[in-house]
Motif scaffolding. Structure first.
Motif, PDB file in Angstrom:
ATOM      1  N   ILE A 111       0.840  -1.213   0.000  1.00 56.54           N
ATOM      2  CA  ILE A 111       0.000   0.000   0.000  1.00 56.54           C
ATOM      3  C   ILE A 111       0.872   1.259   0.000  1.00 56.54           C
ATOM      4  CG2 ILE A 111      -0.374   0.262   2.497  1.00 56.54           C
ATOM      5  CD1 ILE A 111      -3.301   0.365   0.195  1.00 56.54           C
ATOM      6  N   MET A 112       2.015   1.192   0.716  1.00 61.34           N
ATOM      7  CA  MET A 112       2.891   2.372   0.739  1.00 61.34           C
ATOM      8  C   MET A 112       3.445   2.659  -0.647  1.00 61.34           C
ATOM      9  SD  MET A 112       4.969   2.469   4.350  1.00 61.34           S
ATOM     10  CE  MET A 112       5.402   0.756   4.559  1.00 61.34           C
ATOM     11  N   GLU A 113       3.811   1.596  -1.354  1.00 61.26           N
ATOM     12  CA  GLU A 113       4.364   1.738  -2.700  1.00 61.26           C
ATOM     13  C   GLU A 113       3.431   2.461  -3.656  1.00 61.26           C
ATOM     14  OE1 GLU A 113       7.418  -1.813  -3.823  1.00 61.26           O
ATOM     15  OE2 GLU A 113       5.375  -1.878  -4.543  1.00 61.26           O
ATOM     16  N   GLN A 114       2.112   2.303  -3.426  1.00 58.15           N
ATOM     17  CA  GLN A 114       1.151   2.963  -4.316  1.00 58.15           C
ATOM     18  C   GLN A 114       1.244   4.483  -4.218  1.00 58.15           C
ATOM     19  OE1 GLN A 114      -2.747   1.370  -3.536  1.00 58.15           O
ATOM     20  NE2 GLN A 114      -2.178  -0.676  -4.241  1.00 58.15           N
ATOM     21  N   GLY A 115       1.829   4.967  -3.097  1.00 59.88           N
ATOM     22  CA  GLY A 115       2.153   6.380  -2.973  1.00 59.88           C
ATOM     23  C   GLY A 115       0.980   7.306  -2.703  1.00 59.88           C
ATOM     24  N   ARG A 116      -0.184   6.727  -2.361  1.00 61.44           N
ATOM     25  CA  ARG A 116      -1.315   7.606  -2.062  1.00 61.44           C
ATOM     26  C   ARG A 116      -1.339   7.886  -0.563  1.00 61.44           C
ATOM     27  NH1 ARG A 116      -5.868   4.588  -5.283  1.00 61.44           N
ATOM     28  NH2 ARG A 116      -4.503   3.000  -4.468  1.00 61.44           N
ATOM     29  N   LEU A 117      -0.980   9.110  -0.199  1.00 58.01           N
ATOM     30  CA  LEU A 117      -0.838   9.459   1.218  1.00 58.01           C
ATOM     31  C   LEU A 117      -1.869  10.516   1.588  1.00 58.01           C
ATOM     32  CD1 LEU A 117       3.050   9.685   1.163  1.00 58.01           C
ATOM     33  CD2 LEU A 117       1.690   7.817   2.095  1.00 58.01           C
ATOM     34  N   PRO A 118      -2.299  10.610   2.809  1.00 60.92           N
ATOM     35  CA  PRO A 118      -1.922   9.722   3.921  1.00 60.92           C
ATOM     36  C   PRO A 118      -2.582   8.345   3.821  1.00 60.92           C
ATOM     37  CG  PRO A 118      -3.609  11.282   4.626  1.00 60.92           C
ATOM     38  CD  PRO A 118      -3.252  11.647   3.221  1.00 60.92           C
ATOM     39  N   ILE A 119      -2.110   7.414   4.670  1.00 64.44           N
ATOM     40  CA  ILE A 119      -2.653   6.053   4.705  1.00 64.44           C
ATOM     41  C   ILE A 119      -3.243   5.789   6.093  1.00 64.44           C
ATOM     42  CG2 ILE A 119      -2.064   3.582   4.665  1.00 64.44           C
ATOM     43  CD1 ILE A 119       0.341   4.428   2.821  1.00 64.44           C
ATOM     44  N   ARG A 120      -4.395   5.186   6.089  1.00 65.61           N
ATOM     45  CA  ARG A 120      -4.981   4.719   7.348  1.00 65.61           C
ATOM     46  C   ARG A 120      -5.743   3.447   7.006  1.00 65.61           C
ATOM     47  NH1 ARG A 120      -8.615   9.137   9.724  1.00 65.61           N
ATOM     48  NH2 ARG A 120      -6.996  10.567   9.058  1.00 65.61           N
ATOM     49  N   LEU A 151      10.157   2.916   5.025  1.00 67.28           N
ATOM     50  CA  LEU A 151       9.506   4.017   4.290  1.00 67.28           C
ATOM     51  C   LEU A 151      10.266   4.311   3.005  1.00 67.28           C
ATOM     52  CD1 LEU A 151       8.750   6.478   7.247  1.00 67.28           C
ATOM     53  CD2 LEU A 151       7.063   5.197   5.923  1.00 67.28           C
ATOM     54  N   GLU A 152      11.591   4.415   3.121  1.00 68.68           N
ATOM     55  CA  GLU A 152      12.436   4.725   1.961  1.00 68.68           C
ATOM     56  C   GLU A 152      12.298   3.659   0.879  1.00 68.68           C
ATOM     57  OE1 GLU A 152      16.384   5.175   3.449  1.00 68.68           O
ATOM     58  OE2 GLU A 152      16.190   7.379   3.529  1.00 68.68           O
ATOM     59  N   MET A 153      12.375   2.387   1.297  1.00 72.71           N
ATOM     60  CA  MET A 153      12.268   1.284   0.316  1.00 72.71           C
ATOM     61  C   MET A 153      10.916   1.311  -0.409  1.00 72.71           C
ATOM     62  SD  MET A 153      14.112  -2.119   1.841  1.00 72.71           S
ATOM     63  CE  MET A 153      13.538  -2.010   3.517  1.00 72.71           C
ATOM     64  N   CYS A 154       9.913   1.894   0.257  1.00 73.08           N
ATOM     65  CA  CYS A 154       8.583   1.942  -0.362  1.00 73.08           C
ATOM     66  C   CYS A 154       8.309   3.302  -0.998  1.00 73.08           C
ATOM     67  CB  CYS A 154       7.511   1.607   0.665  1.00 73.08           C
ATOM     68  SG  CYS A 154       7.664  -0.058   1.295  1.00 73.08           S
ATOM     69  N   GLY A 155       9.352   4.104  -1.155  1.00 70.31           N
ATOM     70  CA  GLY A 155       9.236   5.354  -1.891  1.00 70.31           C
ATOM     71  C   GLY A 155       8.636   6.506  -1.108  1.00 70.31           C
ATOM     72  N   ILE A 156       8.703   6.444   0.223  1.00 75.70           N
ATOM     73  CA  ILE A 156       8.160   7.542   1.031  1.00 75.70           C
ATOM     74  C   ILE A 156       9.324   8.238   1.751  1.00 75.70           C
ATOM     75  CG2 ILE A 156       6.698   8.101   3.030  1.00 75.70           C
ATOM     76  CD1 ILE A 156       4.908   5.744   2.187  1.00 75.70           C
ATOM     77  N   ASP A 157       9.335   9.552   1.719  1.00 76.37           N
ATOM     78  CA  ASP A 157      10.416  10.320   2.342  1.00 76.37           C
ATOM     79  C   ASP A 157      10.232  10.346   3.861  1.00 76.37           C
ATOM     80  OD1 ASP A 157      12.285  12.116   3.230  1.00 76.37           O
ATOM     81  OD2 ASP A 157      11.735  13.734   1.825  1.00 76.37           O
ATOM     82  N   PRO A 158      11.140   9.683   4.598  1.00 76.17           N
ATOM     83  CA  PRO A 158      10.986   9.605   6.068  1.00 76.17           C
ATOM     84  C   PRO A 158      11.201  10.954   6.762  1.00 76.17           C
ATOM     85  CG  PRO A 158      12.990   8.461   5.364  1.00 76.17           C
ATOM     86  CD  PRO A 158      12.312   8.940   4.117  1.00 76.17           C
ATOM     87  N   GLU A 159      11.759  11.912   6.016  1.00 75.67           N
ATOM     88  CA  GLU A 159      11.930  13.244   6.609  1.00 75.67           C
ATOM     89  C   GLU A 159      10.592  13.983   6.642  1.00 75.67           C
ATOM     90  OE1 GLU A 159      14.655  14.436   7.957  1.00 75.67           O
ATOM     91  OE2 GLU A 159      15.808  12.627   7.425  1.00 75.67           O
ATOM     92  N   VAL A 160       9.668  13.593   5.756  1.00 73.31           N
ATOM     93  CA  VAL A 160       8.386  14.293   5.659  1.00 73.31           C
ATOM     94  C   VAL A 160       7.260  13.487   6.316  1.00 73.31           C
ATOM     95  CG1 VAL A 160       6.718  15.372   4.086  1.00 73.31           C
ATOM     96  CG2 VAL A 160       9.157  15.287   3.464  1.00 73.31           C
ATOM     97  N   TYR A 161       7.278  12.183   6.023  1.00 72.25           N
ATOM     98  CA  TYR A 161       6.187  11.334   6.509  1.00 72.25           C
ATOM     99  C   TYR A 161       6.675  10.325   7.544  1.00 72.25           C
ATOM    100  CZ  TYR A 161       2.843  12.950   3.024  1.00 72.25           C
ATOM    101  OH  TYR A 161       1.977  13.706   2.286  1.00 72.25           O
TER     102      TYR A 161
END
Ligand code: DAH
Length: 342
Positions: free
Chosen positions: A181-190, A296-306
């Motif tokens: 789900i993280m890889e899909q890049g649709r944020l936020p996720i719940r 987060l990084e491996m799934c394409g999400i910036d850990p500095e932001v999210y």
């Protein structure tokens, strides 16, 4: 009245008489054949026409035709009457007595696992979570690599995991749905992701090679450990009762940092210690933690932001607790006498 006319009249009367007495459609058909058929009585009159002087023949023909018309008319009337009677008899025979007591139907019963899963879903949907599902046959990459589980991790051993090929397996946990789900890049996720998982375990009172987990994942800006604690505390109170307390014990999971295991205060003794909680006062219900920056990084999400948190609950475990069932095997035998109690 000529000989012929008399004969035709007589035939007409006889036929009418027979028709009147006909008790059913078969009999009526027999009468038709015997009077009007090719070798029938009336037809035989026409056949003896050769004995009639030519000038009288049209007259005889007319009598015969008139008689035929009369007989056919009577037959039609009787046929209608007999058919209506037959229909009535059938309706009467098929009449349903609505006052008879109804037959009882054997209804199935919701499995306790299903009831608990639906309750968990209600709780999280109520907090704005989405329920999603991932595949049961999974890539090694999602089940392990993207969750920061290194090649030499004991979970990857064939003793623990059912491999299909070197890189495809039966998922050992619902956590790979996090990566998907993280890889899909649709944020936020719940989201929560319930489903079946597989491990190469022998069957006993607390183990089964196939069981269920419910994964949870929240990714957004500014999520803290306090959000994780608050969420899981609400969850525990809703599932086990408003007096339930939660305790977070430090633990290790490769894909969360920090990680914790969550205990709930024993809802049987209220935390004093009893046989149910094995004298502990606390019962472990799930694993959780803050999503590891590397994941987060491996799934394409910036850990500095999210950032965010995750948790994983064993469905059977909480079902057994909630219904005070002491052997997991009972959940899989599907004996209705057992299931009906819940
Ligand atoms: N996947 C873990 C297991 O099967 C459970 C788990 C622990 C899931 C911590 C999580 C988590 O999402 O944060 O043991």
């Amino acid at each position: 009245m000529s000989e012929f006319e008399k004969r035709v009249r007589e035939i007409e009367e006889n036929a009418s008489e027979a028709i009147k007495k006909a008790a059913d459609l078969d009999r009526l058909n027999e009468i038709r054949i015997s009077f009007l058929g090719k070798k029938g009585i009336l037809t035989s009159v026409l056949k003896s026409m050769k004995d009639v002087p030519p000038e009288d023949r049209p007259m005889v023909g007319k009598w015969v035709n008139d008689a035929r018309a009369v007989i056919e008319g009577r037959m039609e009337e009787t046929r209608r009457y007999l058919e209506a009677e037959k229909q009535n008899a059938r309706l009467k025979a098929e009449e349903i007595d609505v006052t008879l007591p109804a037959k009882t139907k054997a209804y199935g019963h919701r499995h306790p696992n299903t009831s608990v899963l639906e309750e968990v879903e209600r709780i999280f949907v109520g907090m704005g979570y989405e329920v999603i599902e991932g595949p049961e046959i999974e890539y090694d990459e999602y089940n392990f690599t993207k969750l920061n589980i290194p090649a030499n991790h004991p979970a990857k051993d064939e003793q623990d995991t059912f491999y299909i090929t070197d890189d495809i397996l039966l998922r050992t946990q619902t956590s790979p749905v996090q990566a998907r789900i993280m890889e899909q890049g649709r944020l936020p996720i719940r989201m929560i992701a319930p489903g079946r998982v597989f491990r190469s375990d022998e069957v006993d009172a607390t183990h089964s090679p196939s069981f269920h987990q419910i994964e949870g994942l929240v990714i957004d800006k500014g999520i803290t450990f306090a959000d994780l604690k608050g969420t899981l505390d609400v969850f525990a109170k809703k599932l086990f009762g408003p007096d339930t307390k939660t305790k977070f014990r430090p633990h290790h999971f490769p894909f969360t940092e920090p990680s914790a295991e969550v205990d709930v205060s024993c809802f049987k003794c209220g935390g004093k210690g009893c046989r149910f909680c094995k004298g502990e006062g606390w019962i472990e219900i799930l694993g959780c933690g803050m999503v590891h920056p590397h994941v987060l990084e491996m799934c394409g999400i910036d850990p500095e932001v999210y950032g965010g948190f995750a948790f994983g609950v064993g469905l059977e475990r909480i079902t057994l607790l909630k219904y005070e069932i002491d052997d997991m095997r009972l959940l899989y035998e599907n004996d209705v006498r057992f299931l009906r109690q819940f």
